[in-house]
Enzyme design. Structure first.
Site, mmCIF file in Angstrom:
data_model
loop_
_atom_site.group_PDB
_atom_site.id
_atom_site.type_symbol
_atom_site.label_atom_id
_atom_site.label_comp_id
_atom_site.label_asym_id
_atom_site.label_seq_id
_atom_site.Cartn_x
_atom_site.Cartn_y
_atom_site.Cartn_z
ATOM 1 N N LYS A 190 -0.248 3.494 -9.542
ATOM 2 C CA LYS A 190 0.486 2.287 -9.953
ATOM 3 C C LYS A 190 0.249 1.999 -11.434
ATOM 4 C CE LYS A 190 0.400 0.408 -5.269
ATOM 5 N NZ LYS A 190 -0.128 -0.557 -4.291
ATOM 6 N N GLN B 297 -5.052 -4.558 -3.921
ATOM 7 C CA GLN B 297 -4.758 -3.411 -3.056
ATOM 8 C C GLN B 297 -5.283 -3.657 -1.641
ATOM 9 O OE1 GLN B 297 -2.822 -0.847 -3.851
ATOM 10 N NE2 GLN B 297 -3.084 0.163 -1.882
ATOM 11 N N ASP C 278 3.439 -8.601 -4.951
ATOM 12 C CA ASP C 278 3.623 -8.008 -3.615
ATOM 13 C C ASP C 278 4.500 -8.890 -2.731
ATOM 14 O OD1 ASP C 278 2.401 -5.485 -3.199
ATOM 15 O OD2 ASP C 278 0.421 -6.400 -3.334
#
Ligand code: GUN
Length: 289
Positions: free
Chosen positions: A53, A97, A120
């Site tokens: 990422k 994460q 997210d």
């Protein structure tokens, strides 16, 4: 008839080109988009996802701040870090994460993230907006799937969509995005009875089980001309594999995504798009939905 392969790498590259241009515009205004990544513990797969990422960000000109924390990090320490990042004006997006180590309360951590930095789209506020059809920051995998439908001009309206997944990351948000596009959506899971007949009735099947030794979506489970989206990732004979027996399913489907090269690159590209959206929101710049 053999169906068409949906090329997630090509579509992700087109999203990245748009993101790169948007980042360049922001930089002209003196704004440097920045994503903070937070990784707790030493899970190798999670660590490599975070590294990928960060590389993606660098490729389109987004800065990153890397936070790698020990397995023993406490809830209090993690929530304090999120507070710091929420209040840091140079940080526009925060990615924690998942999964987190077992001692940590994932929902509590996610809830701490400022909704305007929630790249997210997992905070209760953003999930509520999504259910209301008004979200700006949407979870990356489902919004990446919607982007694939847009790119290939596959009409969703009135179609019966079967989603094999009910997680907050994939199944639930995808349900809302599909419904918003006037699909009839059935969400399936481990307790669903007669999955095969539900799949056979579907115009679109989205499979996100991720355990190929326990579940494979085979050719006899899809109807002629169906669209098949594979979100699963697992290891089969040491190689990355999806949920779908792609080589046989593509002979019956109208479109299908491969693994690798299907949904995965889209998830990564949508994180970049969300980071630019979060940057624009924080600067009060209008954004398109
Ligand atoms: N772990 C697996 N997928 C994801 C994702 O999309 N976001 C985060 N934060 N963690 C993940």
């Amino acid at each position: 008839m053999t169906g068409q392969k949906i090329d997630g790498i090509a579509v992700a590259n087109s999203v990245k080109d748009r993101v790169r241009a948007a980042v360049a515009e922001l930089k002209k205004e003196g704004i440097e988009p920045c994503l903070a990544t937070v990784l707790v513990g030493d899970d190798q797969a999670s660590a490599s996802y975070v590294t990928s990422k960060q590389k993606d960000c660098a490729e389109v000109g987004i800065a990153t701040k890397d936070h790698r924390l020990p397995q023993t990090f406490s809830q209090k320490e993690l929530e304090s870090l999120i507070d710091l990042l929420n209040n840091d004006n140079t940080v526009h997006g925060i990615l924690v994460q998942l999964p987190l180590p077992k001692q940590l309360d994932e929902f509590g951590v996610i809830t701490k993230i400022s909704p305007i930095k929630d790249v997210d789209g997992l905070t209760p506020y953003n999930m509520g907006l999504l259910a209301s059809g008004r979200a700006l920051l949407k979870p990356c995998t489902p919004s990446g799937i919607m982007e694939l439908f847009d790119f290939y001009k596959i009409d969703i309206s009135g179609k019966h969509v079967v989603i094999i997944n009910r997680s907050n990351l994939v199944g639930k948000p995808l349900y809302h995005l599909m419904l918003e596009k006037n699909a009839t959506v059935t969400t399936c899971h481990s307790k669903t009875r007669d999955l095969k007949s539900l799949c056979l009735g579907a115009d679109i099947v989205v499979s996100a089980v991720g355990n190929r030794s326990r579940f494979t979506l085979t050719q006899d489970m899809v109807k002629e001309g169906a669209v098949v989206i594979d979100v699963g990732t697992s290891r089969l004979d040491g190689k990355l594999a999806g949920d779908v027996d792609y080589d046989n399913v593509i002979k019956k489907a109208s479109y299908a995504t491969p693994v690798p090269g299907g949904v995965g690159p889209m998830t990564r590209a949508m994180l970049l798009k969300n980071t630019v959206t979060a940057t624009s929101i924080s600067k009060g710049i209008g954004t398109q939905r």
